[in-house]
Design a protein around this motif. Structure first.
Motif, mmCIF file in Angstrom:
data_model
loop_
_atom_site.group_PDB
_atom_site.id
_atom_site.type_symbol
_atom_site.label_atom_id
_atom_site.label_comp_id
_atom_site.label_asym_id
_atom_site.label_seq_id
_atom_site.Cartn_x
_atom_site.Cartn_y
_atom_site.Cartn_z
ATOM 1 N N LYS A 3 53.801 92.417 40.564
ATOM 2 C CA LYS A 3 52.720 92.604 39.599
ATOM 3 C C LYS A 3 52.026 93.937 39.837
ATOM 4 N N PHE A 4 51.653 94.554 38.728
ATOM 5 C CA PHE A 4 50.956 95.837 38.758
ATOM 6 C C PHE A 4 49.713 95.760 37.889
ATOM 7 N N LYS A 71 33.864 97.936 39.170
ATOM 8 C CA LYS A 71 33.602 96.488 39.157
ATOM 9 C C LYS A 71 34.756 95.732 38.506
ATOM 10 N N ALA A 72 35.222 96.236 37.363
ATOM 11 C CA ALA A 72 36.338 95.600 36.648
ATOM 12 C C ALA A 72 37.630 95.724 37.442
ATOM 13 N N VAL A 73 37.875 96.885 38.022
ATOM 14 C CA VAL A 73 39.098 97.111 38.802
ATOM 15 C C VAL A 73 39.153 96.136 39.974
ATOM 16 N N MET A 77 41.919 93.122 40.416
ATOM 17 C CA MET A 77 42.818 93.215 41.574
ATOM 18 C C MET A 77 42.739 91.929 42.390
ATOM 19 N N THR A 78 41.518 91.446 42.591
ATOM 20 C CA THR A 78 41.297 90.232 43.380
ATOM 21 C C THR A 78 41.837 89.008 42.646
ATOM 22 N N LYS A 79 41.491 88.877 41.381
ATOM 23 C CA LYS A 79 41.907 87.715 40.583
ATOM 24 C C LYS A 79 43.427 87.604 40.519
ATOM 25 N N GLU A 80 44.111 88.719 40.298
ATOM 26 C CA GLU A 80 45.567 88.723 40.130
ATOM 27 C C GLU A 80 46.330 88.990 41.426
#
Length: 188
Positions: A3-4, A71-73, A77-80
């Motif tokens: 995943k990227f 914040k979004a990045v 990154m954490t969620k996925e």
């Protein structure tokens, strides 16, 4: 499956849609158009998922505005569960000629507030960035107007080919790796 997270930086809203600063959004929109993908508004941004050659590309257009992109990045990154080496940030760059492409694995923010915020949230400067040249054809003191200005007719006429090249770069990043992609695309 690998995943990227591919993050196109930009500002939300119609008034920014065709500005130089929104090239990150524009590149992801081009990929979505070519592959018949749609973006869905989710937490901290618009998301689309693209599967290609056994890879999953999560495309993110943050809704936090450019200067708070980190914040979004960090959230996605954490969620996925995306490792930092599979992160690619797409941004505009005043220090490169129009349409010039430069892929790097690390570096300074170079005065770019979106990159500064990402570095602050990730606590590192070691992340992949795809810098798209917008040139520096502005008079002293007019940088903000230039960056938030719309493309000239001449730039616009060359943009389609540059966007196509940018989409190829993203696919290469996920399939051929960062080093091969840098060799194939930097300065082209």
């Amino acid at each position: 499956m690998k995943k990227f997270l591919i993050v196109g930086l930009g500002n939300i809203g119609e008034k920014y849609a065709n500005t130089r600063h929104n090239i990150g959004f524009k590149i992801l929109d081009k990929l979505a158009q070519k592959e018949d993908l749609t973006f869905e508004t989710q937490k901290l941004g618009d998301i689309s998922t693209y599967k290609f050659k056994g890879r999953t590309f999560i495309l993110l257009k943050p809704s936090t505005y450019m200067n708070l992109s980190g914040k979004a990045v960090l959230y996605w990154m954490t969620k996925e569960k995306i490792p930092i080496e599979n992160l690619l940030i797409i941004t505009d760059d005043l220090n490169l000629s129009f349409g010039n492409i430069r892929l790097k694995t690390k570096g300074s923010a170079g005065g770019h507030n979106g990159l500064k915020d990402i570095q602050d949230k990730l606590q590192t400067t070691n992340y992949n960035r795809f810098r798209f040249g917008i040139s520096d054809e502005f008079t002293q003191g007019r940088q903000v107007d230039y960056v938030l200005g719309e493309w000239t007719d001449e730039e616009h006429s060359k943009l389609t080919e540059r966007l196509d090249k940018s989409v190829e770069l993203i696919k290469s990043f996920g399939t051929a790796g960062i080093n091969n992609t840098m060799n194939s695309f930097n300065g082209k």
